[in-house]
Design a protein around this motif. Structure first.
Motif, short mmCIF file in Angstrom:
data_model
loop_
_atom_site.label_atom_id
_atom_site.label_comp_id
_atom_site.label_asym_id
_atom_site.label_seq_id
_atom_site.Cartn_x
_atom_site.Cartn_y
_atom_site.Cartn_z
N LEU A 227 83.77 51.37 65.62
CA LEU A 227 83.83 49.91 65.75
C LEU A 227 83.12 49.24 64.59
N ALA B 115 91.22 51.49 63.74
CA ALA B 115 90.33 52.17 64.69
C ALA B 115 90.92 53.50 65.14
N ALA C 103 87.38 52.60 70.90
CA ALA C 103 86.75 51.63 70.00
C ALA C 103 87.57 50.34 69.95
N SER C 104 88.87 50.48 69.91
CA SER C 104 89.75 49.31 69.88
C SER C 104 89.62 48.51 71.16
N TYR D 179 86.26 46.63 71.28
CA TYR D 179 86.31 45.43 70.44
C TYR D 179 87.09 44.33 71.16
#
Length: 83
Positions: A14, A34, A64-65, A68
């Motif tokens: 991230l 990502a 991670a996506s 976010y």
């Protein structure tokens, strides 16, 4: 294969994606970056079969996506209520 402390890779991905965005990456490409970074980390970092490394790497990137995206949505909703 996958240790609990490997979850720390997700915020690292991230952070790297955020770095790319600050140097000019359009935000719409951040999920793709990502997943690509997660895939690279999975293949290079993990000690498992190639299939497992690819699968876990994709999982890192998607996580991670999602982290976010979820955080961004919460922040935006908070801004709407305050404005």
């Amino acid at each position: 294969m996958f240790e609990i402390y490997d979850v720390a890779i997700i915020p690292l991905i991230l952070g790297v994606v955020e770095l790319f965005k600050r140097i000019g990456l359009p935000a719409k490409y951040s999920p793709l970056v990502a997943v690509a970074l997660g895939l690279i980390v999975g293949v290079v970092y993990l000690d498992a079969s190639l299939k497992e490394r690819v699968l876990v790497g994709i999982m890192f990137g998607l996580s991670a996506s999602g982290l976010y995206s979820g955080t961004k949505n919460i922040v935006e909703k908070g801004d709407e209520n305050n404005g």
